[in-house]
Motif scaffolding. Structure first.
Motif, mmCIF file in Angstrom:
data_model
loop_
_atom_site.group_PDB
_atom_site.id
_atom_site.type_symbol
_atom_site.label_atom_id
_atom_site.label_comp_id
_atom_site.label_asym_id
_atom_site.label_seq_id
_atom_site.Cartn_x
_atom_site.Cartn_y
_atom_site.Cartn_z
ATOM 1 N N SER A 1 67.349 36.259 37.597
ATOM 2 C CA SER A 1 66.467 35.507 36.705
ATOM 3 C C SER A 1 65.209 36.318 36.452
ATOM 4 C CB SER A 1 66.108 34.145 37.300
ATOM 5 O OG SER A 1 65.298 34.317 38.447
ATOM 6 N N SER A 2 64.468 35.911 35.460
ATOM 7 C CA SER A 2 63.166 36.496 35.156
ATOM 8 C C SER A 2 62.126 35.399 35.262
ATOM 9 C CB SER A 2 63.151 37.083 33.742
ATOM 10 O OG SER A 2 64.057 38.147 33.643
ATOM 11 N N ASP A 3 60.880 35.799 35.367
ATOM 12 C CA ASP A 3 59.790 34.822 35.445
ATOM 13 C C ASP A 3 59.517 34.211 34.079
ATOM 14 O OD1 ASP A 3 59.541 35.448 38.107
ATOM 15 O OD2 ASP A 3 57.890 36.856 37.800
ATOM 16 N N MET A 4 59.056 32.963 34.088
ATOM 17 C CA MET A 4 58.654 32.274 32.872
ATOM 18 C C MET A 4 57.128 32.318 32.819
ATOM 19 S SD MET A 4 59.442 28.326 31.679
ATOM 20 C CE MET A 4 61.217 28.520 31.770
ATOM 21 N N ASN A 5 56.591 32.914 31.768
ATOM 22 C CA ASN A 5 55.150 33.076 31.658
ATOM 23 C C ASN A 5 54.661 32.468 30.348
ATOM 24 O OD1 ASN A 5 52.501 33.941 31.464
ATOM 25 N ND2 ASN A 5 52.933 35.995 32.200
ATOM 26 N N PHE A 6 53.800 31.474 30.442
ATOM 27 C CA PHE A 6 53.240 30.817 29.261
ATOM 28 C C PHE A 6 52.031 31.558 28.698
ATOM 29 C CE2 PHE A 6 55.696 27.383 31.049
ATOM 30 C CZ PHE A 6 56.160 26.709 29.932
ATOM 31 N N GLY A 7 51.510 32.514 29.441
ATOM 32 C CA GLY A 7 50.311 33.214 28.986
ATOM 33 C C GLY A 7 49.099 32.305 29.076
ATOM 34 N N THR A 8 48.146 32.487 28.187
ATOM 35 C CA THR A 8 46.914 31.702 28.162
ATOM 36 C C THR A 8 47.085 30.503 27.236
ATOM 37 O OG1 THR A 8 45.639 33.715 28.545
ATOM 38 C CG2 THR A 8 44.432 31.810 27.706
ATOM 39 N N ILE A 9 46.754 29.323 27.742
ATOM 40 C CA ILE A 9 46.880 28.078 26.981
ATOM 41 C C ILE A 9 45.497 27.439 26.868
ATOM 42 C CG2 ILE A 9 47.890 25.766 26.973
ATOM 43 C CD1 ILE A 9 50.255 26.906 28.550
ATOM 44 N N VAL A 10 45.152 26.973 25.678
ATOM 45 C CA VAL A 10 43.880 26.298 25.459
ATOM 46 C C VAL A 10 44.044 24.822 25.820
ATOM 47 C CG1 VAL A 10 42.150 25.662 23.714
ATOM 48 C CG2 VAL A 10 43.265 27.912 23.617
ATOM 49 N N ALA A 11 43.096 24.283 26.602
ATOM 50 C CA ALA A 11 43.132 22.861 26.974
ATOM 51 C C ALA A 11 43.165 22.009 25.712
ATOM 52 C CB ALA A 11 41.913 22.505 27.823
ATOM 53 N N GLY A 12 44.033 21.003 25.712
ATOM 54 C CA GLY A 12 44.188 20.104 24.573
ATOM 55 C C GLY A 12 45.317 20.501 23.644
ATOM 56 N N SER A 13 45.922 21.678 23.848
ATOM 57 C CA SER A 13 47.004 22.110 22.963
ATOM 58 C C SER A 13 48.327 21.478 23.397
ATOM 59 C CB SER A 13 47.116 23.629 22.936
ATOM 60 O OG SER A 13 47.451 24.131 24.208
ATOM 61 N N LYS A 14 49.199 21.313 22.435
ATOM 62 C CA LYS A 14 50.504 20.683 22.663
ATOM 63 C C LYS A 14 51.630 21.656 22.337
ATOM 64 C CE LYS A 14 48.554 16.656 23.341
ATOM 65 N NZ LYS A 14 48.207 16.335 24.680
#
Length: 149
Positions: free
Chosen positions: A32-45
Motif C-alpha cells: 500500500s501507499s500512504d494517503m496524503n490530503f496535503g494542506t486543508i483550509v478549515a471550513g472546506s468541504k
C-alpha cells in the motif's frame, strides 16, 4: 496352551499405509501507499485523497481481507492531532473492485477470488472540515490484514 500362543503371535503385528501430500501455493504479497490530503483550509468541504492497495496471491485460492484501525468510525477513521483533536475521514474503495456499500471495518471480506492472482484496490478518503477545526497536523493508521481462507 500351544494353540493360544500361536494365535497371539499372529495378531502382534499389523500395518497400514498413509498417503502424504502437500500443495504449495505462492505467498501473499500486500503493498500500500500512504494517503496524503496535503494542506486543508478549515471550513472546506469534499477534500479528497486516495491510495492504492495491491494484493498478489495464488489465483486458485480465496483470500480474506480484514481492515482495522484504533480510531475507526462507522464509515472511516478519525485522524488525531497532538492535542487529541479529531478529524473524521470517510473511506470507500474505488477501482478494480469498487465496494461503495461495504463497511470495511468490523468484519472479514471473503469474496475476493481469481482476479488473475492480483487484486488492485484503491481507497479514497474524504474530509469535510468546519471553521472551528483546530490547526495542526492530523494523522491516523489503517491496518489491512490479508490471509488465505
Amino acid at each position: 496352551i500351544l494353540i493360544f500362543s500361536i494365535s497371539l503371535a499372529n495378531n502382534l503385528e499389523q500395518s497400514t499405509d498413509m498417503q502424504i501430500t502437500a500443495e504449495i501455493i505462492k505467498p501473499l504479497v500486500v503493498n500500500s501507499s500512504d494517503m496524503n490530503f496535503g494542506t486543508i483550509v478549515a471550513g472546506s468541504k469534499n477534500n479528497i485523497a486516495s491510495a492504492p492497495l495491491t494484493i498478489s496471491y495464488d489465483s486458485s485460492e480465496r483470500i480474506v481481507i480484514t481492515v482495522d484501525s484504533q480510531t475507526k468510525t462507522s464509515n472511516g477513521i478519525n485522524l488525531v492531532n497532538k492535542d487529541g483533536d479529531l478529524l473524521p475521514v470517510k473511506l470507500s474503495s474505488i477501482g478494480d473492485y469498487p465496494v461503495p456499500n461495504i463497511h470495511w471495518f468490523g468484519g472479514e471480506h471473503t469474496s475476493f477470488v481469481s482476479h488473475n492472482g492480483k487484486l488492485n484496490l484503491k481507497f479514497q478518503g474524504t474530509i469535510d472540515t468546519n471553521l472551528n477545526q483546530k490547526s495542526g497536523l492530523y494523522s491516523g493508521n489503517v491496518t489491512f490484514k490479508v490471509r488465505y481462507n
